[in-house]
Design an enzyme around this catalytic site. Structure first.
Site, PDB file in Angstrom:
ATOM      1  N   GLY A   1      -8.334   5.684   7.023  1.00 41.81           N
ATOM      2  CA  GLY A   1      -7.126   5.520   8.198  1.00 41.81           C
ATOM      3  C   GLY A   1      -7.083   4.716   9.874  1.00 41.81           C
ATOM      4  O   GLY A   1      -6.838   4.663  10.192  1.00 41.81           O
TER       5      GLY A   1
ATOM      6  N   GLU B   1     -13.461   6.393   3.515  1.00 41.02           N
ATOM      7  CA  GLU B   1     -12.910   6.550   2.392  1.00 41.02           C
ATOM      8  C   GLU B   1     -11.235   5.045   3.255  1.00 41.02           C
ATOM      9  O   GLU B   1      -9.928   5.532   2.716  1.00 41.02           O
ATOM     10  CB  GLU B   1     -11.201   7.313   1.970  1.00 41.02           C
ATOM     11  N   PRO B   2     -11.230   4.722   3.130  1.00 45.09           N
ATOM     12  CA  PRO B   2     -10.943   3.768   3.642  1.00 45.09           C
ATOM     13  C   PRO B   2      -9.350   2.955   2.478  1.00 45.09           C
ATOM     14  O   PRO B   2     -10.122   2.820   1.540  1.00 45.09           O
ATOM     15  CB  PRO B   2     -10.990   2.178   4.613  1.00 45.09           C
TER      16      PRO B   2
ATOM     17  N   ARG C   1      -5.414   1.971   3.249  1.00 41.50           N
ATOM     18  CA  ARG C   1      -4.753   0.876   4.285  1.00 41.50           C
ATOM     19  C   ARG C   1      -5.122  -0.803   4.486  1.00 41.50           C
ATOM     20  O   ARG C   1      -4.642  -1.211   4.372  1.00 41.50           O
ATOM     21  CB  ARG C   1      -4.109   1.866   5.543  1.00 41.50           C
TER      22      ARG C   1
ATOM     23  N   ARG D   1       8.889   2.710   3.363  1.00 49.67           N
ATOM     24  CA  ARG D   1       7.860   3.164   4.665  1.00 49.67           C
ATOM     25  C   ARG D   1       9.094   3.578   5.379  1.00 49.67           C
ATOM     26  O   ARG D   1       9.111   3.958   7.039  1.00 49.67           O
ATOM     27  CB  ARG D   1       7.045   2.028   4.823  1.00 49.67           C
TER      28      ARG D   1
ATOM     29  N   CYS E   1      23.204   3.557  -1.552  1.00 45.65           N
ATOM     30  CA  CYS E   1      24.204   4.326  -1.088  1.00 45.65           C
ATOM     31  C   CYS E   1      23.517   5.295   0.152  1.00 45.65           C
ATOM     32  O   CYS E   1      23.598   6.414  -0.258  1.00 45.65           O
ATOM     33  CB  CYS E   1      24.893   4.780  -1.708  1.00 45.65           C
ATOM     34  N   GLU E   2      22.936   5.043   0.779  1.00 46.43           N
ATOM     35  CA  GLU E   2      22.459   5.888   1.701  1.00 46.43           C
ATOM     36  C   GLU E   2      22.062   5.049   3.199  1.00 46.43           C
ATOM     37  O   GLU E   2      21.873   4.192   3.165  1.00 46.43           O
ATOM     38  CB  GLU E   2      21.146   6.775   2.054  1.00 46.43           C
TER      39      GLU E   2
HETATM   40  N1  LLP Z   1      -9.218   9.938   2.261  1.00 48.69           N
HETATM   41  C1  LLP Z   1      -7.806  10.661   2.481  1.00 48.69           C
HETATM   42  C2  LLP Z   1      -8.066  12.252   2.712  1.00 48.69           C
HETATM   43  C3  LLP Z   1      -6.381  10.698   3.387  1.00 48.69           C
HETATM   44  O1  LLP Z   1      -5.653  11.630   3.310  1.00 48.69           O
HETATM   45  C4  LLP Z   1      -5.917   9.465   3.266  1.00 48.69           C
HETATM   46  C5  LLP Z   1      -4.961   9.135   3.588  1.00 48.69           C
HETATM   47  C6  LLP Z   1      -6.691   8.680   3.289  1.00 48.69           C
HETATM   48  C7  LLP Z   1      -7.730   8.701   3.206  1.00 48.69           C
HETATM   49  C8  LLP Z   1      -6.960   6.465   3.740  1.00 48.69           C
HETATM   50  O2  LLP Z   1      -6.453   6.015   4.653  1.00 48.69           O
HETATM   51  P1  LLP Z   1      -5.877   5.149   5.475  1.00 48.69           P
HETATM   52  O3  LLP Z   1      -7.408   4.257   4.891  1.00 48.69           O
HETATM   53  O4  LLP Z   1      -5.347   4.428   4.151  1.00 48.69           O
HETATM   54  O5  LLP Z   1      -5.156   5.268   5.937  1.00 48.69           O
HETATM   55  N2  LLP Z   1       2.407   7.097   3.090  1.00 48.69           N
HETATM   56  C9  LLP Z   1       1.502   6.713   4.745  1.00 48.69           C
HETATM   57  C10 LLP Z   1       0.181   7.088   4.280  1.00 48.69           C
HETATM   58  C11 LLP Z   1      -0.097   8.463   4.116  1.00 48.69           C
HETATM   59  C12 LLP Z   1      -1.907   8.512   4.892  1.00 48.69           C
HETATM   60  C13 LLP Z   1      -2.330   9.616   3.898  1.00 48.69           C
HETATM   61  N3  LLP Z   1      -3.813   9.706   3.854  1.00 48.69           N
HETATM   62  C14 LLP Z   1       1.861   5.987   4.755  1.00 48.69           C
HETATM   63  O6  LLP Z   1       2.698   4.972   4.429  1.00 48.69           O
HETATM   64  O7  LLP Z   1       1.362   5.010   6.383  1.00 48.69           O
END
Ligand code: LLP
Length: 421
Positions: A239, A275-276, A278, A314, A346-347
């Site tokens: 996150g 669990e990173p 992004r 996105r 087409c949107e």
């Molecule tokens: N762990 C769990 C349980 C999660 O649900 C997620 C993301 C992560 C780790 C990784 O989070 P991160 O470090 O990537 O922030 N599609 C959306 C993002 C959805 C995230 C869902 N869960 C976007 O494009 O912004």
């Protein structure tokens, strides 16, 4: 920091000219930098070096085999949320004892596959799931290691579609009921309770929500231990947000995040997992696209490009911002023009940016969307029968296509026409 920089007025990915890749591969395409991926992984790994830990890459953000192999070889574990992701992680050579299985809706088949193939732990999100997992484990004659995902009811202060830690969200069990649910789990012979899991949302740009959640996890660890559970592992989710370079928004650095973890939980003697997604892959990727037309509307100029919402969803899905830069570095002092940057789908939702200031552009000019390495390729579709775009990986002065662009025939041949037609 990433490895996409201008050199002599031209955008490079590490030591390769991006325009040269475009000439070989065709546009649009995704482009990833190995050095940036590894750098980001290492930042997290180092940030947790105060104790035993495992950085599990959230492969929902980018699940290309080459990316997984690169990170897996560097020591990363994987956070998977489906049977498909589990299979991808294993196919990339990641061993089962480095894979955590998250997600609210694991099926019995997915549980069976992971228990048979090897798994570090399941992050269990509800009592019905716990019962199903216990059943599956007993029928296979094994025990399933679990952490229970608790919902700490904190406001992650992020986009509503990617916040997960409030009580109104579908994730985890309410932390207030944890004691009861842990007691239930401990009584199940097919389960081995190893720890606690929490994940409150994505693209968090402040540490406070993490701190609030982790303090609750600390109190819960102490309480559960007092109740006789051997809590030895804490999975703290992903996150951490990334700098999108558009404003003065400066999300915390992994090292600061690590210090927060050490301060709030470091003395509990637990192994730490994170669990990173992004932060590791986001700024390690570009989407490169070409201008097809510059069209004058009544009161604005449209830049119509060959990339579209099906390739990078996105902006239309979350109103997300991506910096967009030309492949040729704008000369100092060049006058900028506001463009609405749109794709051919087409949107009206197929809009990447409105009134974005860019140097003057013309057909065939190339542009790159930054921060596109996470939740880009993985969220793409073939809407409007636009084949999935290729992915390319750079390492030093070499590049390789790590996913081919399918031909129209390949796309069409996935359909079948029944004999009666
Ligand atoms: N762990 C769990 C349980 C999660 O649900 C997620 C993301 C992560 C780790 C990784 O989070 P991160 O470090 O990537 O922030 N599609 C959306 C993002 C959805 C995230 C869902 N869960 C976007 O494009 O912004």
């Amino acid at each position: 920091m990433d490895h996409f920089l201008y050199r002599d007025g031209e955008l490079f990915a590490e030591d390769v000219s991006v325009a040269e890749i475009a000439a070989t591969v065709g546009t649009p395409f995704y482009l990833y930098s190995s050095a940036t991926l590894l750098r980001h992984f290492k930042l997290f790994d180092d940030a947790l070096s105060f104790g035993e830990h495992l950085v599990c890459f959230a492969m929902k953000s980018n699940s290309n085999q080459a990316v997984l192999k690169l990170l897996g070889d560097a020591g990363a574990g994987m956070d998977v949320v489906s049977g498909g992701e589990y299979a991808r992680a294993r196919a990339a050579g990641v061993s089962g004892d480095k894979i955590v299985f998250s997600g609210v809706g694991k099926t019995r088949q997915e549980m069976t596959d992971a228990l048979t193939g090897g798994i570090r732990q399941f992050n269990v999100e509800s009592e019905p799931e716990m019962i199903a997992l216990n059943d599956v484990a007993l029928s296979l004659g094994v025990t399933a290691p679990i952490a229970i995902r608790v919902n700490p009811d904190v406001d992650a202060k992020t986009h509503e579609k990617i916040a997960t830690g409030k009580s109104e969200n579908k994730f985890g069990i309410p932390i207030s009921r944890a004691s009861e649910v842990y007691a239930m789990a401990a009584a199940m012979k097919g389960l081995d309770v190893v720890g606690i899991d929490v994940h409150i949302g994505s693209q968090l740009v402040e540490l406070e929500p993490f701190e609030e959640a982790y303090k609750k996890v600390r109190a819960l660890t102490e309480q559960l231990r007092a109740e006789g559970h051997n809590i030895r592992r804490l999975d703290l989710g992903g996150g951490l947000g990334i700098p999108y370079m558009r404003s003065n928004e400066a999300p915390p650095l992994p090292v600061e995040y690590g210090q927060l973890i050490e301060r709030t939980l470091g003395d509990l003697g637990c192994e730490i997992e994170i669990e990173p997604g992004r932060l590791i892959s986001g700024n390690a990727g570009l989407m490169v696209s070409k201008v097809i037309y510059v069209k004058s509307g009544e009161d604005r100029e449209f830049l119509i490009i060959d990339g579209a919402m099906n390739d990078l969803v996105r902006p239309s899905m979350y109103g997300a911002h991506h910096d967009i830069i030309p492949l040729i570095e704008p000369t100092a002092g060049v006058e900028q023009t506001p463009y609405d940057i749109v794709g051919p789908v087409c949107e009206s939702g197929d809009t990447f940016a409105k009134g974005r200031q860019m140097p003057p552009l013309k057909p065939d000019d190339l542009i790159a969307f930054r921060s596109a390495g996470a939740y880009g390729a993985v969220m793409a579709s073939e809407y409007n029968s636009r084949p999935l775009i290729p992915e390319v990986l750079v390492q030093g002065d070499q590049f390789a296509v790590i996913r081919q662009r399918p031909s129209f025939e390949e796309m069409i041949n996935r359909d079948t026409i029944p004999a009666w037609l």
